[in-house]
Design a protein around this motif. Structure first.
Motif, PDB file in Angstrom:
ATOM      1  N   THR A  11       1.003  -1.553   0.084  1.00 50.30           N
ATOM      2  CA  THR A  11      -0.019  -0.005  -0.020  1.00 50.30           C
ATOM      3  C   THR A  11       1.079   1.307  -0.117  1.00 50.30           C
ATOM      4  OG1 THR A  11      -0.244  -0.420   2.645  1.00 50.30           O
ATOM      5  CG2 THR A  11      -1.796  -0.617   1.392  1.00 50.30           C
ATOM      6  N   GLY A  12       0.414   2.045  -0.536  1.00 51.60           N
ATOM      7  CA  GLY A  12       0.981   3.490  -1.035  1.00 51.60           C
ATOM      8  C   GLY A  12       1.673   3.554  -1.203  1.00 51.60           C
ATOM      9  N   SER A  13       1.877   5.043  -1.453  1.00 51.20           N
ATOM     10  CA  SER A  13       3.039   5.443  -3.116  1.00 51.20           C
ATOM     11  C   SER A  13       4.260   4.732  -2.717  1.00 51.20           C
ATOM     12  CB  SER A  13       2.628   7.231  -3.529  1.00 51.20           C
ATOM     13  OG  SER A  13       3.524   7.646  -2.096  1.00 51.20           O
ATOM     14  N   ASP A  14       5.189   5.400  -3.831  1.00 54.57           N
ATOM     15  CA  ASP A  14       6.759   4.816  -3.835  1.00 54.57           C
ATOM     16  C   ASP A  14       8.004   5.080  -2.570  1.00 54.57           C
ATOM     17  OD1 ASP A  14       6.394   3.115  -5.895  1.00 54.57           O
ATOM     18  OD2 ASP A  14       6.969   4.283  -6.860  1.00 54.57           O
ATOM     19  N   GLU A  15       6.943   6.488  -2.675  1.00 56.64           N
ATOM     20  CA  GLU A  15       7.905   7.577  -1.566  1.00 56.64           C
ATOM     21  C   GLU A  15       7.299   7.383   0.245  1.00 56.64           C
ATOM     22  OE1 GLU A  15       6.016   8.807  -3.613  1.00 56.64           O
ATOM     23  OE2 GLU A  15       7.194   9.878  -5.239  1.00 56.64           O
ATOM     24  N   ASP A  16       6.098   6.608   0.003  1.00 56.51           N
ATOM     25  CA  ASP A  16       5.948   6.186   1.500  1.00 56.51           C
ATOM     26  C   ASP A  16       6.813   4.943   1.942  1.00 56.51           C
ATOM     27  OD1 ASP A  16       4.369   8.131   1.391  1.00 56.51           O
ATOM     28  OD2 ASP A  16       1.955   7.195   1.029  1.00 56.51           O
ATOM     29  N   PHE A  17       6.429   4.027   0.820  1.00 51.28           N
ATOM     30  CA  PHE A  17       7.434   2.820   0.855  1.00 51.28           C
ATOM     31  C   PHE A  17       8.761   3.116   1.454  1.00 51.28           C
ATOM     32  CE2 PHE A  17       9.760  -0.627  -0.920  1.00 51.28           C
ATOM     33  CZ  PHE A  17       9.100  -1.895  -0.360  1.00 51.28           C
ATOM     34  N   SER A  18       9.090   4.232   0.800  1.00 52.40           N
ATOM     35  CA  SER A  18      10.453   3.894   0.260  1.00 52.40           C
ATOM     36  C   SER A  18      11.004   4.316   2.289  1.00 52.40           C
ATOM     37  CB  SER A  18      10.845   5.308  -0.074  1.00 52.40           C
ATOM     38  OG  SER A  18      11.282   4.803  -1.689  1.00 52.40           O
ATOM     39  N   GLN A  19      10.692   6.043   2.344  1.00 54.22           N
ATOM     40  CA  GLN A  19      10.346   6.600   4.012  1.00 54.22           C
ATOM     41  C   GLN A  19       9.729   4.650   4.617  1.00 54.22           C
ATOM     42  OE1 GLN A  19      11.262   9.133   5.089  1.00 54.22           O
ATOM     43  NE2 GLN A  19      10.680   8.537   7.312  1.00 54.22           N
ATOM     44  N   ARG A  20       9.515   4.042   5.003  1.00 57.38           N
ATOM     45  CA  ARG A  20       8.977   2.644   5.595  1.00 57.38           C
ATOM     46  C   ARG A  20      10.837   1.904   5.655  1.00 57.38           C
ATOM     47  NH1 ARG A  20       3.631   0.815   3.358  1.00 57.38           N
ATOM     48  NH2 ARG A  20       2.411   3.168   3.523  1.00 57.38           N
ATOM     49  N   VAL A  21      10.849   2.104   4.094  1.00 58.29           N
ATOM     50  CA  VAL A  21      12.505   1.089   4.117  1.00 58.29           C
ATOM     51  C   VAL A  21      13.480   1.489   5.225  1.00 58.29           C
ATOM     52  CG1 VAL A  21      13.994  -0.141   2.626  1.00 58.29           C
ATOM     53  CG2 VAL A  21      11.435  -0.379   2.826  1.00 58.29           C
ATOM     54  N   ARG A  22      13.749   2.934   5.002  1.00 58.77           N
ATOM     55  CA  ARG A  22      14.607   3.261   5.631  1.00 58.77           C
ATOM     56  C   ARG A  22      14.641   3.343   7.230  1.00 58.77           C
ATOM     57  NH1 ARG A  22      13.901   7.329   1.408  1.00 58.77           N
ATOM     58  NH2 ARG A  22      12.338   8.883   2.867  1.00 58.77           N
ATOM     59  N   GLU A  23      12.963   3.794   7.773  1.00 62.99           N
ATOM     60  CA  GLU A  23      12.806   3.475   9.198  1.00 62.99           C
ATOM     61  C   GLU A  23      13.264   2.227   9.558  1.00 62.99           C
ATOM     62  OE1 GLU A  23       8.996   4.821   9.553  1.00 62.99           O
ATOM     63  OE2 GLU A  23       9.922   6.821   9.031  1.00 62.99           O
ATOM     64  N   ALA A  24      12.272   1.502   8.486  1.00 63.76           N
ATOM     65  CA  ALA A  24      13.084  -0.454   9.001  1.00 63.76           C
ATOM     66  C   ALA A  24      14.466  -0.814   9.188  1.00 63.76           C
ATOM     67  CB  ALA A  24      12.212  -1.152   8.107  1.00 63.76           C
ATOM     68  N   VAL A  25      15.298  -0.179   8.335  1.00 60.39           N
ATOM     69  CA  VAL A  25      17.068  -0.533   8.276  1.00 60.39           C
ATOM     70  C   VAL A  25      17.101   0.710   9.340  1.00 60.39           C
ATOM     71  CG1 VAL A  25      18.630   0.332   7.178  1.00 60.39           C
ATOM     72  CG2 VAL A  25      16.599  -0.314   5.710  1.00 60.39           C
ATOM     73  N   GLU A  26      16.746   1.991   9.594  1.00 64.86           N
ATOM     74  CA  GLU A  26      18.007   2.095  11.305  1.00 64.86           C
ATOM     75  C   GLU A  26      17.233   1.777  12.441  1.00 64.86           C
ATOM     76  OE1 GLU A  26      15.584   6.076  11.116  1.00 64.86           O
ATOM     77  OE2 GLU A  26      17.492   7.038   9.043  1.00 64.86           O
ATOM     78  N   ARG A  27      15.344   0.617  12.377  1.00 63.80           N
ATOM     79  CA  ARG A  27      15.908   0.413  13.330  1.00 63.80           C
ATOM     80  C   ARG A  27      16.651  -1.302  13.539  1.00 63.80           C
ATOM     81  NH1 ARG A  27      10.391   0.962  11.608  1.00 63.80           N
ATOM     82  NH2 ARG A  27      10.453  -1.562  10.659  1.00 63.80           N
ATOM     83  N   ARG A  28      16.396  -2.038  12.197  1.00 62.19           N
ATOM     84  CA  ARG A  28      17.669  -2.748  12.552  1.00 62.19           C
ATOM     85  C   ARG A  28      18.645  -2.581  13.038  1.00 62.19           C
ATOM     86  NH1 ARG A  28      18.249  -3.983   7.296  1.00 62.19           N
ATOM     87  NH2 ARG A  28      19.945  -3.154   7.317  1.00 62.19           N
ATOM     88  N   ALA A  29      19.788  -1.688  12.572  1.00 60.10           N
ATOM     89  CA  ALA A  29      20.551  -0.984  12.862  1.00 60.10           C
ATOM     90  C   ALA A  29      20.948  -1.041  14.290  1.00 60.10           C
ATOM     91  CB  ALA A  29      21.439  -0.004  11.790  1.00 60.10           C
TER      92      ALA A  29
END
Length: 608
Positions: free
Chosen positions: A556-574
């Motif tokens: 769901t959501g646009s490509d910008e929203d998906f990219s933002q979710r991916v960055r936040e998930a990467v930061e959480r994993r880091a």
């Protein structure tokens, strides 16, 4: 001898009696007196003279007229209905006797004419019956509607006595029979009947030809040359009012002009057969009607197709009626080009009445909370709706939607979203689909109204070729019956996808993404996204970043929203890998709340 001794006076008496006798057979009283006198004359001893009766009175006027009538020569034989010659009455000062005689003569003439008509009608019945046109009842019904042709027979039979010396000695019946045979009426009526014409139509054609049946035969030959076939030949002749009196050059000009406007040559017979009124139009009127449609943006192809689909749109209705209907349709916000496309697609709109059909329908749709733009969409998508009857077709279907649970304020949205639903059969299409959804697709009764409101296009799907195939495939994946009902309730469009679209997405989900079936049950909208443009690229992004998320957040959501979710998930994993577990947990809670928001928007793209 006693007779020789009679005195001279007795001889005179005998002579006197014969001279004064008014009739050869005298009255009884005179005969008795004469017998008494004769007996006295035979007795010579009688000395008395006989008593003579008084002289007879003069005859009356009626007795004189009767004597003249008895002495008149016998009337010559005439055929039934002939008018006897009457002596001319002298003019009088009063004029009343002459007027009465004129009225009497007029009555005699009328009666004579009726007699001749009756005789001509019987001759016509005999001719048709001899030609084996039909039964006696059929022939009499046909003859009763051919009064102008019967009058023609009377006139022509009377004219034959003057114009054709070889028939002058024949009776009126014989001359009428000759005219009917020479006209070829019997063969023409048999041909009309063979082409499915009713006897009122046959009578109309025969009477409109003014007795010139040869013109009718030539017209039939010409209609065949323009490809008018079968029973439409009779319809054209019966419904064409004045074209029988037109020349073939004028008719050819009309046909050539229609061909030049886009009507194909092999369509002409179809068009004329279904709208013979076109042959009654003048060239100026025909050009005006053609220009009426071409001014709305129609090209030759659209115009020719429109005339072929509904020929009456060109030649049946008056120009005033056509203009009023076009102006009414423009009130829905249609432009001139849109109106031209609408007329080319559904020319049957010209046959609908504004007062009896369109205004009640617009009022009904307004009460269903459908705006003018919604009515415009319904008119553009499915113009047939404006040709349907409100009480017998539209209202029962709306009532059915309300009965199955569609809210009253949502019925208008269903009609605007899917206008063709009003054109489907209620008992052959709509009800069977609803029953299938409640039984085979396991949709609960309290949810069926919601399902139809979310996706009314389901009502237009074929049960055998679409819905049943989709249900069988989904059940073959291991989805339970009641679970399938929940999936359809959450995402009704699921049943409208082809199996060829569902299969590759499911295989990618299980084989490449290695996701469990429960993910698909929780998010059945997964099948609505494009495999190449949405599912594969985003999955690869997750793999590259070594993260994982639910399908709801992934797609769901646009490509910008998906990219933002991916960055936040990467930061959480880091941060998790760095050992900052508390920060990671708090951040995960915040991210989960943020990820839930776009999921509620349900921004999805349909897979075509």
């Amino acid at each position: 001898m006693a007779a020789a001794t009679l005195p001279p006076s007795h001889h005179r008496l005998h002579l006197h009696l014969h001279l004064h006798t008014p009739k050869p057979s005298p009255p009884r009283r005179l005969r008795l007196a004469a017998a008494a006198a004769a007996s006295r004359l035979q007795n010579p001893t009688t000395t008395h003279y006989p008593n003579l009766p008084p002289p007879a009175p003069p005859p009356s006027t009626s007795l004189v007229a009767a004597e003249e009538a008895s002495l008149a020569p016998r009337r010559t034989y005439r055929f039934p209905g002939s008018v006897p010659s009457s002596p001319t009455l002298p003019d009088t000062a009063d004029g009343g006797l002459a007027a009465a005689a004129a009225v009497a003569d007029d009555a005699v003439l009328r009666r004579a004419l009726e007699v001749r008509r009756a005789v001509a009608g019987e001759v016509l019945v005999a001719a048709l019956r001899g030609g084996k046109v039909g039964g006696l009842t059929y022939i009499r019904n046909l003859t009763s509607r051919m009064a102008p042709f019967v009058d023609r027979v009377v006139v022509e039979a009377a004219a034959m006595r003057r114009d054709r010396p070889e028939l002058a000695h024949q009776s009126f019946n014989a001359r009428a029979r000759v005219y009917i045979e020479e006209s070829g009426l019997v063969a023409l009526v048999k041909w009309f009947k063979h082409n499915s014409m009713t006897y009122p139509q046959i009578a109309k054609v025969v009477c409109s030809s003014s007795g010139n049946l040869e013109k009718v035969r030539r017209m039939i030959k010409w209609l065949r040359s323009i490809h008018v076939k079968g029973e439409y030949l009779g319809r054209v002749l019966a419904k064409g009012d004045t074209f029988l009196s037109r020349s073939f050059e004028e008719l050819e000009e009309i046909i050539y002009y229609m061909e030049s406007c886009g009507v194909r040559k092999d369509w002409i017979g179809h068009v004329v057969g279904r709208c013979p009124q076109l042959l009654n139009l003048s060239m100026d009127e025909l050009e005006t009607r053609v220009r009426f449609y071409t001014d709305m943006g129609m090209n030759d192809n659209d115009f020719g197709t429109m005339v072929y689909d509904y020929p009456k749109a060109l030649g049946f209705f008056s120009l005033e009626e056509m203009n009023s209907k076009v102006q009414y349709l423009k009130e829905f916000g249609l432009s001139t080009d849109e109106l031209g496309k609408l007329m080319a697609f559904k020319p049957q709109l010209m046959a609908c009445s504004i007062e009896e059909r369109w205004k009640p329908l617009v009022k009904y749709l307004y009460h269903l909370n459908i705006s003018r733009d919604g009515m415009k969409r319904m008119l553009v998508v499915q113009p047939t709706i404006f040709c349907l009857d409100l009480e017998t077709v539209i209202a029962p279907k709306v009532q059915f939607l309300q009965d199955i649970g569609v809210r009253s304020d949502a019925v208008g949205g269903v009609l605007v979203k899917f206008p063709p639903v009003l054109t489907y059969s209620l008992y052959k299409k709509i009800r069977p689909v609803v029953i299938f959804l409640m039984t085979k697709a396991a949709v609960k009764q309290e949810d069926i109204g919601k399902v139809i409101a979310l996706d009314p296009q389901l009502l237009g799907c074929s049960i055998v070729r679409k819905l049943e195939v989709s249900v069988k495939y989904l059940r073959s994946l291991g989805i339970y019956h009641f679970v399938l009902g929940q999936m359809v309730t959450d995402f009704p469009t699921l049943l409208r996808y082809n199996v060829d679209v569902l299969r590759p997405k499911y295989q990618y989900l299980r084989r490449v993404m290695v996701r469990p079936l429960i993910d698909l049950v929780e998010f059945p909208r997964f099948f609505s996204y494009s495999l190449e443009d949405r599912i594969v690229p985003r999955h690869q992004t997750l793999v590259e970043n070594r993260i994982n998320m639910k399908l709801r957040y992934m797609l769901t959501g646009s490509d910008e929203d998906f990219s933002q979710r991916v960055r936040e998930a990467v930061e959480r994993r880091a941060r998790f890998e760095a050992g900052n577990v508390e920060a990671s947990d708090s951040q995960a809670t915040t991210d989960g709340a943020e990820a839930t928001a776009p999921a509620s928007q349900d921004g999805w793209e349909a897979d075509t």
